[in-house]
Write a protein that holds these residues in place. Structure first.
Motif, PDB file in Angstrom:
ATOM      1  N   ARG A  99     -17.024  32.689  32.434  1.00  0.00           N
ATOM      2  CA  ARG A  99     -16.935  33.163  30.927  1.00  0.00           C
ATOM      3  C   ARG A  99     -17.938  32.394  30.127  1.00  0.00           C
ATOM      4  N   PRO A 100     -18.778  33.090  29.077  1.00  0.00           N
ATOM      5  CA  PRO A 100     -19.565  32.191  28.276  1.00  0.00           C
ATOM      6  C   PRO A 100     -18.653  31.598  27.212  1.00  0.00           C
ATOM      7  N   ARG A 101     -19.206  30.290  26.839  1.00  0.00           N
ATOM      8  CA  ARG A 101     -18.193  29.758  25.795  1.00  0.00           C
ATOM      9  C   ARG A 101     -18.775  29.551  24.561  1.00  0.00           C
ATOM     10  N   LEU A 102     -20.010  29.791  24.517  1.00  0.00           N
ATOM     11  CA  LEU A 102     -20.834  29.782  22.997  1.00  0.00           C
ATOM     12  C   LEU A 102     -21.200  31.204  22.789  1.00  0.00           C
TER      13      LEU A 102
ATOM     14  N   SER B  56     -23.870  35.252  15.654  1.00  0.00           N
ATOM     15  CA  SER B  56     -22.957  36.345  16.298  1.00  0.00           C
ATOM     16  C   SER B  56     -21.676  35.739  16.767  1.00  0.00           C
ATOM     17  N   ARG B  57     -20.851  36.440  17.415  1.00  0.00           N
ATOM     18  CA  ARG B  57     -19.536  36.276  17.835  1.00  0.00           C
ATOM     19  C   ARG B  57     -19.603  35.926  19.341  1.00  0.00           C
ATOM     20  N   PRO B  58     -18.490  35.139  19.710  1.00  0.00           N
ATOM     21  CA  PRO B  58     -18.605  34.736  21.335  1.00  0.00           C
ATOM     22  C   PRO B  58     -18.012  36.101  21.792  1.00  0.00           C
ATOM     23  N   PRO B  59     -18.631  36.053  23.258  1.00  0.00           N
ATOM     24  CA  PRO B  59     -18.321  37.224  23.887  1.00  0.00           C
ATOM     25  C   PRO B  59     -16.800  37.612  23.926  1.00  0.00           C
TER      26      PRO B  59
ATOM     27  N   ILE C  16     -27.896  45.210  20.793  1.00  0.00           N
ATOM     28  CA  ILE C  16     -28.021  44.146  21.559  1.00  0.00           C
ATOM     29  C   ILE C  16     -26.823  43.763  22.284  1.00  0.00           C
ATOM     30  N   GLN C  17     -26.643  43.556  23.649  1.00  0.00           N
ATOM     31  CA  GLN C  17     -25.454  43.290  24.177  1.00  0.00           C
ATOM     32  C   GLN C  17     -25.734  41.942  25.145  1.00  0.00           C
ATOM     33  N   TYR C  18     -24.792  40.887  24.922  1.00  0.00           N
ATOM     34  CA  TYR C  18     -24.916  39.849  25.669  1.00  0.00           C
ATOM     35  C   TYR C  18     -23.541  39.700  26.504  1.00  0.00           C
ATOM     36  N   MET C  19     -23.805  39.637  27.688  1.00  0.00           N
ATOM     37  CA  MET C  19     -22.792  39.595  28.633  1.00  0.00           C
ATOM     38  C   MET C  19     -22.957  38.715  29.796  1.00  0.00           C
TER      39      MET C  19
ATOM     40  N   TRP D  90     -17.448  39.845  30.098  1.00  0.00           N
ATOM     41  CA  TRP D  90     -17.503  39.456  28.787  1.00  0.00           C
ATOM     42  C   TRP D  90     -18.715  39.852  28.126  1.00  0.00           C
ATOM     43  N   ARG D  91     -18.499  40.319  26.951  1.00  0.00           N
ATOM     44  CA  ARG D  91     -19.538  41.041  26.258  1.00  0.00           C
ATOM     45  C   ARG D  91     -19.373  40.751  24.890  1.00  0.00           C
ATOM     46  N   SER D  92     -20.499  40.497  23.997  1.00  0.00           N
ATOM     47  CA  SER D  92     -20.753  40.659  22.662  1.00  0.00           C
ATOM     48  C   SER D  92     -21.922  41.628  22.253  1.00  0.00           C
ATOM     49  N   THR D  93     -21.381  42.345  21.242  1.00  0.00           N
ATOM     50  CA  THR D  93     -22.267  43.327  20.749  1.00  0.00           C
ATOM     51  C   THR D  93     -22.872  42.872  19.469  1.00  0.00           C
ATOM     52  N   ILE D  94     -24.399  42.924  19.268  1.00  0.00           N
ATOM     53  CA  ILE D  94     -24.829  42.323  18.040  1.00  0.00           C
ATOM     54  C   ILE D  94     -25.998  43.273  17.619  1.00  0.00           C
ATOM     55  N   GLU D  95     -25.946  43.322  16.218  1.00  0.00           N
ATOM     56  CA  GLU D  95     -27.349  44.306  15.920  1.00  0.00           C
ATOM     57  C   GLU D  95     -28.346  43.077  15.447  1.00  0.00           C
TER      58      GLU D  95
END
Lengths: 184, 430
Positions: free
Chosen positions: B54-57, B5-8, B137-140, B146-151
């Protein structure tokens, strides 16, 4: 008209299928938003007050349905403009109360936008959120106390120089906070 | 395999925080208004909180289990987890809706702390294979900034049909195998007593019946019937899938449950069980014995295809050993199927028909509850009346027809067949 009807039907479906955790957040949005509009009506009446109140009410309604939209910014702008135009002579504690309510509104919008309306918030996350909310409001209260303390200090010589330095400090702080410093 | 996935990225909440805080502070400084500066404080605090947390990874996500097999009536928990979650991060999972299965929570969406993953329960209503589709899926972070959206990854759940045990006997009158659990009419080594007669040269000494011998003062031996296994062939008519008017089941459901129950029943006797599909929904299962054969049949049934169009071409049974016990599971609507079961009877098979037509299809009750403006319910009523003629003709040939209504459906038929094994037979006069 069909598109509007579908949009309204979608909103009604979202409201009917909302989870308990989302209900709590949305009630917090509505209550804090309503108070943010009602208190200036009592404390700082002026000619454009009803107009701003109407715009603000619309912003609260849209924030309730779409907290990830620009509507929360709209409400902040309404409250900021109202206090700028009509709150000059009001005691600072009233502004502090509005600031606390603004914090509740802003955080509720941020969390409500983090999950779908029908998404169930698990119990242990709800406990963590309650703790974070209390901590956030405590830090805000401390920040408000610091600003109130700074505002009560006697006026310093320098005039515009202090305004300029203050503006630079604000811009510099913003640049540090929003610095893009992420691993790619 | 972990999903990359990409960073948030910043959310609208963070943009709102820092932009509104900057504007309000600038206005406060320009106009000398500490009250306006107070309004900027909560936004500035939120922005500082977002920067601190803020998430760094970029998170690496996994979905467990990717494939699972469960019995009918059970559910399975699907968990999305982060490989190495950062502190104070949240995970939001939204599974897509599936026809024929329910999620727990209701809409398949849940939010939780990311450290232990988010579990959502899937409860299939019936047997079959269910593909969930990719979850959103959302990782925040905990501040909502901060949020990253993933399938995510799709999961496959295979539900085996419930194999309830039939009640009643075996119904096997003339077993054709070598060794098994069915009493045959041939005398030899077994457990069921056939006769007690005088001793003859060649009789085994352990067969001597000492009680009769001591009473009659002549050597007598006990004769028994041998016990053999038999071949069982289950023929499934899946040319059509007739839905029940209530929409909860269909003729394919009844066929699958009947095959599961019959195969489990006869494998328990040690018989060889095979499945032949006249259509193209279930498939073929070669003869086999033992618990492994039941598992193979249940796996095949759970992979049955519901969404296949009705077929007109039929796959006939290629060959049949005389004496084979044949169960034909069919709604008896096609003449081709009726001809096929007649053919199997003529080949020497002992045929039993299990009627899988939905009980309420083509009844007056269905007409009363039909709210559509078509005359489909009336048409089915007429068709059912026509079918009764076919059923009567089949029964006149000596083939029992019994509707599938659960594990007790075949009890009376099997017991009657077993009783007929010892019934006196009319001899042809000379």
């Amino acid at each position: 008209m069909r598109g509007l009807a579908e949009t309204v039907a979608g909103w009604l479906l979202r409201i009917s299928e909302m989870s308990a955790g989302q209900w709590v957040l949305r009630v917090a949005i509505v209550l804090s938003g309503a108070l943010l509009l009602q208190l200036p009506t009592w404390w700082a009446t002026f000619f454009f007050g009803p107009v701003l109140a109407g715009i603000g009410a619309l912003m609260v309604l849209v924030s309730l349905l779409a907290p990830d939209s620009l509507a929360p910014v709209g409400l902040v702008a309404v409250v900021g403009a109202w206090w700028l135009m009509a709150g000059a002579d009001n005691p600072l504690w009233q502004a502090a109360v509005l600031a606390l309510l603004l914090g509740v509104f802003h955080l509720s919008c941020a969390w409500a936008a983090s999950a779908p309306t029908h998404g169930v918030i698990r119990r242990r996350l709800a406990r963590a959120m309650a703790g974070r909310a209390v901590a956030f409001l405590l830090v805000v209260a401390v920040g408000l106390a610091l600003v109130l303390g700074a505002a009560s200090l006697p006026a310093l010589p320098g005039g515009l120089l202090w305004i300029g330095l203050g503006g630079l400090a604000v811009v510099g702080l913003a640049a540090v906070i929003i610095r893009p410093d992420r691993n790619t | 395999m972990a999903i990359p996935s990409r960073p948030p990225e910043p959310t609208s909440a963070l943009t709102r925080s820092w932009s509104a805080a900057v504007v309000l502070l600038l206005l406060a400084v320009l106009f000398g208004r500490p009250g306006v500066a107070l309004l900027a404080v909560p936004l500035a605090v939120h922005a500082a909180w977002a920067w601190w947390r803020r998430p760094r990874l970029a998170p690496a996500l996994r979905t467990r289990p990717r494939t699972s097999a469960i019995p009918e009536g059970d559910g399975v928990d699907l968990t999305v987890a982060v490989d190495e979650p950062e502190p104070a991060t949240w995970l939001s999972v939204q599974w897509p809706g599936i026809v024929g299965a329910a999620w727990d929570p209701k809409h398949g969406a849940a939010v939780d702390l990311a450290d232990q993953g988010v579990s959502v329960g899937l409860e299939p209503e019936r047997w079959g294979r269910y593909v969930t589709g990719a979850p959103g899926i959302q990782y925040m972070d905990e501040s909502g900034s901060w949020r990253s959206t993933i399938e995510g990854e799709s999961c496959t759940v295979t539900v085996r049909p419930a194999a309830a045990t039939l009640s009643g006997g075996s119904g096997v009158a003339r077993p054709i195998g070598l060794t098994g659990a069915h009493t045959s009419s041939v005398r030899g080594d077994g457990t069921q007593i056939a006769d007690i007669r005088e001793y003859r040269a060649g009789d085994r000494l352990r067969r001597i019946n000492w009680r009769v011998t001591s009473r009659t003062q002549k050597l007598h031996v006990t004769q028994t019937f041998t016990e053999r296994d038999t071949d069982v062939l289950i023929v499934a008519d899946t040319l059509r899938d007739l839905p029940d008017p209530s929409g909860t089941s269909s003729s394919l459901d009844a066929t699958v449950r009947a095959i599961a129950a019959i195969s489990q029943h006869y494998v328990g006797f040690g018989d060889r069980v095979a499945v032949h599909d006249l259509g193209h929904r279930i498939g073929l299962v070669r003869p086999g014995t033992g618990p492994r054969q039941v598992r193979i049949i249940l796996e095949m049934l759970s992979r049955s295809l519901r969404d296949v169009p009705d077929h007109l071409s039929m796959r006939r049974v290629p060959s049949l050993r005389p004496g084979t016990l044949v169960f034909v599971c069919s709604p008896l609507l096609d003449q081709k199927v009726t001809d096929e079961l007649n053919r199997l009877r003529q080949y020497g098979g002992e045929v039993i028909v299990v009627d899988t037509m939905p009980e309420t299809l083509g009844t007056f009750g269905a007409i009363r509850h039909d709210t559509s403006r078509s005359f489909l319910a009336e048409a089915w009523l007429v068709r059912r009346m026509q079918r009764e003629v076919t059923v009567r003709r089949i029964e006149e040939l000596g083939v029992p027809v019994t509707p599938w209504q659960g594990t007790a459906s075949l009890a009376s038929v099997l017991l009657a067949m077993q009783a007929a094994r010892t019934a006196p037979r009319r001899a042809v006069g000379r």
